[in-house]
Design a protein around this motif. Sequence first.
Motif, PDB file in Angstrom:
ATOM      1  N   GLU A  47       0.841  -1.197   0.000  1.00 24.33           N
ATOM      2  CA  GLU A  47       0.000   0.000   0.000  1.00 24.33           C
ATOM      3  C   GLU A  47       0.869   1.236   0.000  1.00 24.33           C
ATOM      4  N   ASN A  51      -3.420   6.274   0.894  1.00 28.36           N
ATOM      5  CA  ASN A  51      -4.280   6.098  -0.273  1.00 28.36           C
ATOM      6  C   ASN A  51      -5.446   5.193   0.120  1.00 28.36           C
ATOM      7  N   HIS A  54      -6.263   1.948  -1.842  1.00 35.68           N
ATOM      8  CA  HIS A  54      -5.414   0.790  -1.573  1.00 35.68           C
ATOM      9  C   HIS A  54      -5.968  -0.048  -0.432  1.00 35.68           C
ATOM     10  N   GLN A  58      -7.296  -3.907  -0.359  1.00 31.60           N
ATOM     11  CA  GLN A  58      -6.820  -4.899   0.607  1.00 31.60           C
ATOM     12  C   GLN A  58      -7.997  -5.595   1.285  1.00 31.60           C
ATOM     13  N   ASN A 217       4.392  -0.644   0.591  1.00 28.52           N
ATOM     14  CA  ASN A 217       4.980  -1.232  -0.619  1.00 28.52           C
ATOM     15  C   ASN A 217       6.457  -1.572  -0.466  1.00 28.52           C
ATOM     16  N   GLN A 244       0.955  -1.982  -4.766  1.00 33.90           N
ATOM     17  CA  GLN A 244      -0.025  -1.022  -5.287  1.00 33.90           C
ATOM     18  C   GLN A 244       0.743   0.266  -5.589  1.00 33.90           C
ATOM     19  N   GLU A 246       1.242   4.049  -7.278  1.00 33.55           N
ATOM     20  CA  GLU A 246       0.620   5.300  -7.691  1.00 33.55           C
ATOM     21  C   GLU A 246       1.358   5.835  -8.917  1.00 33.55           C
ATOM     22  N   SER A 263      -2.657   2.743  -9.681  1.00 33.08           N
ATOM     23  CA  SER A 263      -3.765   3.611  -9.269  1.00 33.08           C
ATOM     24  C   SER A 263      -3.341   5.060  -9.375  1.00 33.08           C
TER      25      SER A 263
END
Length: 277
Positions: A47, A51, A54, A58, A217, A244, A246, A263
């Motif tokens: 994550e 955010n 995210h 999950q 992350n 995930q 960005e 994302s």
Amino acid sequence: MRRSPARFIASWSSLLALAGAAAAFEGAPPPIERIDLPDAQIVLLGEVHDNGVHHERQAAVLRGMDPAAVVFEMLTPVQAGILADSTLSGKALAEALDWAGSGWPDFSFYEPVIEAARATRIFGMAVPRADLGAVFDVGAATAFGPDAARFGLDQPLPEDEQATREEAQFAAHCDALPCEMLPGMVDAQRFRDAAFARSILQALEETGGPVAVIAGNGHVRKDWGIPVYLSHAAPEVTVLSVGQIEDQDTPPVDAPYDLWILSAPAERDDPCAVFAK
């Protein structure tokens, strides 16, 4: 039934990038109730901490996975015990956990994934600050104790990786850290990831798995995060890493995860702006 990696990717995006076990999910899929991932004994769910999308993803993975345990980077073992024994929710639960004093983003970001985890056994793997402080005094291996060799902390990093990670720490701290602190910061990161791996294996041993892990992350990346230390300590255990990212407009050619989802960035102030004044 679990989907194969390729079928899962195709369900998320019309653009599929598959190379071996690695894949990218592109775009901003609509909110969904459930996500089914390929089977693994340990599933690491990355994550960007602030955010909210995210955390919703999950939560959807937890509903699809039905894990025996969920391990949170953000929780101490004491907080995990409070959560397990509590029927509170929302603001009342945040207060019981003293979330405001934890240093993490607002509880509302994490509430979806915490609520999705409440049907499982919850573990906290936060590392005490005193333990991290000891890393700067005596080094990661000595601070970690007798298990250091089991998790690979007794071995120095290759010079190129050490340099790359020091550069990453410098950038992550807005180019404001004194250079002499950088080796210690890398050592502390290694210590945390090894400690996380130890907590995760404890959860697997106590519950039988599968185990889901909620972490940033950087901790779930395959090349130098938790998977490295899991592979040292328990090479027979199957691990799936999901990042995930960005970076919606410029998707990466590759990423250090088994699977990754792109994302849009969350709206946030520039954390480095204070250094520009």
